[in-house]
Design an enzyme around this catalytic site. Structure first.
Site, PDB file in Angstrom:
ATOM      1  N   GLU A  94       0.789  -1.230   0.000  1.00 56.03           N
ATOM      2  CA  GLU A  94       0.000   0.000   0.000  1.00 56.03           C
ATOM      3  C   GLU A  94       0.821   1.279   0.000  1.00 56.03           C
ATOM      4  O   GLU A  94       0.384   2.285  -0.552  1.00 56.03           O
ATOM      5  CB  GLU A  94      -0.938  -0.001   1.217  1.00 56.03           C
ATOM      6  CG  GLU A  94      -1.993  -1.090   1.196  1.00 56.03           C
ATOM      7  CD  GLU A  94      -2.920  -0.972   0.009  1.00 56.03           C
ATOM      8  OE1 GLU A  94      -3.490   0.118  -0.210  1.00 56.03           O
ATOM      9  OE2 GLU A  94      -3.054  -1.963  -0.735  1.00 56.03           O
ATOM     10  N   SER A 127     -54.051 -31.087   0.706  1.00 61.88           N
ATOM     11  CA  SER A 127     -54.438 -32.166   1.622  1.00 61.88           C
ATOM     12  C   SER A 127     -53.521 -32.297   2.826  1.00 61.88           C
ATOM     13  O   SER A 127     -53.836 -33.056   3.762  1.00 61.88           O
ATOM     14  CB  SER A 127     -54.476 -33.501   0.867  1.00 61.88           C
ATOM     15  OG  SER A 127     -55.518 -33.496  -0.079  1.00 61.88           O
TER      16      SER A 127
END
Length: 719
Positions: free
Chosen positions: A133, A422
């Site tokens: 960085e 059902s």
């Protein structure tokens, strides 16, 4: 007489030598004559003039800019808090979820692993961040003109604007971005936290300009190591991990102080694009990015050639907890069951213990995948959902759809409200049994017409268009006979059926007409599964639950505890035991035979809506309850699918895997051989008690009899 004013003399005075001199002093010296410009002088004069003007403007402008920068730096310096306050920049807290055995399986919110400094992190991590960085971090004053110029040149060569793409920012400038130049996020801004952070990172010229005095203020306020510490704590590293301590635990399950070079390089490599490079998203891409950082560490002298090669040969891999990608739907559901201020809107770090069983979760996901791969045509967009729970309502597994990855998806197990068909019928039989009916009582299955006010004649039919006449209740349920169920519901009372279903946990509005018995109402899969759990545990209602305890990180005392989902009794234990037996016949010889588990007894009920938009199978063993729903999200009718087909097979594949290695547990049901209806006992007729003989009234003798009596009486001396 007034004295006359002395006149101001401007005349010269007489000098001692006789010469006259001015009163104001000696005469000015004679001005030297200007040199005459030559031809070149006239040619170069505009250039030199412009240089002098430019120089005058430049130094004055430089002084002005320096004063402005100094003032802005001082202003920012005064507003900077201490390092600890800047390290945790989350607007909300995190939720870490543990399964039933205490192992982490999911995270929500922004996880923060606690404050770290450069002294208590791995030196490999510190070197990886600096190498990738900002290699001049310890040599600049917060801004690197060389880095900015190089980034602008790279951006222009790539066809972008000078400030688009790489910005050449130092770590100090990146900290300024992370701090959003001192502005904190607030929900009152009207935008999400992600949108706020994206705006803070926009690479506009004006934002770059504002970064400079803020970076200078950071350099004045903190040491280099303190600035780096803020960066290590504040950077977002994907998967909800805020800071390297949280990311170390999230991806590798280890302390940030124990990171090796390969792990450090992978974490540092996430900084440019955390979501893109996250190893949970694509491990190979994260490893390749980590290799790039390792080369930078070697080139800058942080790694020897031997250490570099070893790190390349053994790249970082995810921990077991990070590798597993199960329970996303369950985690989302549990987040919605707890209080918002401790779950979705928490500002604290929360530890949540749940009922999830990772083995069962994996079993359900594998079962669903297996059936769709082997039994469903390729390219089908049909969906399915699965819920597995214990008899007390503790949810052990949940699959909310075929795509099990990620979070925040539509959960068909808890959010899809569908017609039950059902699969609703057991509640009709439960109500009848609770009122005194028996499993072997008879009901007529035949043509039926019911006048429904406002709707006309309601005439249900069976699935196969046939009628079976007089059948017992067990056969009627096993065959899922519609007219028998409606007759039983009408005889029992719709209000009673509705109350039984509601008390078992069906919270949706239930139909008011005779179609109630055939599942015309809607419900969710988790409601239906919880209601069946109530049948399994002897007729006591159940509330499905997934949260067992909740505490704040670092504290031992639980804020919430949840031990069971058992509620009130709905039907008698005897009625429940009869119903379990009847439902077992559904699996053994009825519509649910494809759900058979071999020697392990099982009970359940199929369900298919009249339009074939929904297919269900919900059932249980002596240990667990499971529900399966199948259909399309857009309500497209299923093709050739009934509840006794693919849903029953998904249920079977799930339960086979769930029960692997478990002993067989019998179902809590009656034994029909001992419960058969007995003829009434023969009672001996009571022996009649002797009755006193009734005396006949005396008959009056006739004349001949009277003469004979008189003669005989005279002879024997009697009257």
């Amino acid at each position: 007489m007034a004295k006359p004013r002395k006149a101001r003399s401007t005349a010269a005075k007489q000098a001692p030598d006789g010469k006259r001199t001015s009163r104001r002093g000696p005469p000015p010296a004679k001005r030297a004559a200007k040199p005459r410009r030559g031809l070149w002088g006239w040619i170069l004069w505009p250039v030199t003039f412009l240089i002098r003007v430019a120089w005058a403007l430049a130094w004055r402008g430089a002084v002005t800019v320096a004063l402005i920068v100094a003032g802005a730096t001082a202003y920012n310096y005064v507003g900077l808090p201490d390092m600890a306050s800047l390290s945790d920049g989350r607007a909300r807290g995190s939720v870490t979820m543990l399964d039933r055995s205490g192992e982490v399986f999911a995270w929500r919110g922004d996880n923060f692993g606690g404050l770290v400094t450069t002294d208590n992190v791995s030196p490999h991590l510190k070197h990886a961040v600096i190498a990738s960085e900002d290699k001049r971090f310890y040599r600049h004053l917060g801004v690197s003109p060389r880095g900015i110029a190089g980034a602008m040149r790279t951006n222009l060569r790539s066809g972008r604007g000078p400030f688009s793409g790489g910005g050449g920012s130092t770590i100090t400038q990146q900290v300024a971005k992370l701090l959003c130049l001192g502005n904190d996020y607030s929900p009152t801004l009207g935008i999400s936290e992600a949108e706020f952070e994206a705006d803070c990172r926009r690479g506009t010229v004006w934002r770059k300009v504002k970064e400079i005095p803020y970076a200078f203020a950071l350099e004045l306020k903190f040491t280099k190591d303190e600035i780096l510490s803020i960066y290590l704590n504040r950077a977002y590293l994907g998967a909800g991990a805020r800071g390297f301590a949280a990311a170390s635990q999230r991806y590798f399950g280890t302390s940030v102080a124990r990171l090796n070079p390969a792990q450090s390089a992978m974490l540092s490599g996430l900084l440019p694009a955390p979501s893109y490079y996250a190893p949970t998203s694509n491990l190979k891409r994260a490893q390749d990015r980590g290799a790039t950082v390792l080369r930078l560490m070697r080139d800058q002298g942080y790694l020897s050639s031997a250490d570099f090669q070893q790190a390349l040969d053994t790249p970082a891999t995810l921990s077991a907890a990070a590798r597993q990608d199960t329970g996303g739907y369950f985690a989302d559901w549990v987040m919605g069951t707890g209080p918002d201020f401790l779950t979705r809107e928490t500002t604290e770090d929360v530890i949540m213990r749940t009922t999830l069983d990772k083995d069962m979760q994996r079993a359900a996901e594998e079962a669903l995948g297996f059936v769709f791969e082997t039994k469903v045509r390729a390219g089908s967009e049909a969906q399915a959902a699965i819920v597995v729970m214990s008899a007390d309502g503790a949810v052990r597994a949940m699959v909310g759809g075929r795509n099990t990855r990620g979070a925040g998806q539509f959960n068909r197990a808890t959010q899809a409200v569908r017609q039950t068909g059902s699969s609703f019928k057991p509640f009709v039989y439960a109500a009848a049994l609770d009122l005194g009916k028996r499993f072997d009582d008879r009901v007529f299955d035949g043509p039926l017409q019911i006048q429904v006010p406002g709707s006309g004649i309601y005439a249900p039919e069976n699935y196969d268009k046939k009628f079976y006449g007089e059948v017992d209740l067990t056969e009627a349920l096993a065959r899922s006979l519609n007219t028998a169920a409606v007759r039983l519901s009408e005889a029992t009372g719709r209000d009673i059926v509705r109350k039984v279903a509601t008390d078992f946990g069906i919270e949706s509005d239930l139909a008011a007409g005779p179609a109630l018995a055939l599942g015309a109402s809607e419900s969710t899969l988790i409601e239906m599964t919880g209601a069946y759990a109530g049948i399994l545990n002897g007729g006591t209602s159940v509330t499905p639950y997934g949260l067992t305890s909740l505490r704040l990180r670092g504290e031992d005392q639980a804020l919430l505890d949840h031990e069971t989902g058992l509620g009130e009794r709905v039907i008698t234990d005897q009625a429940a035991r009869q119903l379990v037996y009847m439902m077992s016949r559904v699996v053994e010889s009825g519509t649910g035979t494809r759900a058979k588990l071999g020697d392990r007894p099982a009970a359940g009920k199929t369900g298919t809506t009249s339009s074939y938009r929904d297919a269900w199978f919900v059932g249980f063993t002596g240990d667990y309850v499971a529900g399966v729903w199948m259909g399309y999200d857009d309500n497209t009718p299923l093709t050739g699918v009934t509840g006794g087909g693919l849903p029953a097979e998904i249920w079977r594949e799930t339960m086979v895997r769930v029960h692997d290695g478990l002993p067989v547990t019998p179902l809590p049901m009656i034994d029909p051989r001992t419960e058969m209806r007995r003829p009434p006992p023969q009672v001996a007729a009571p022996r009649p008690s002797p009755q006193p003989q009734r005396q006949q009234p005396a008959r009056e003798p006739d004349l001949a009899e009277r003469i004979l009596q008189d003669v005989l009486g005279g002879i024997f001396g009697r009257n």
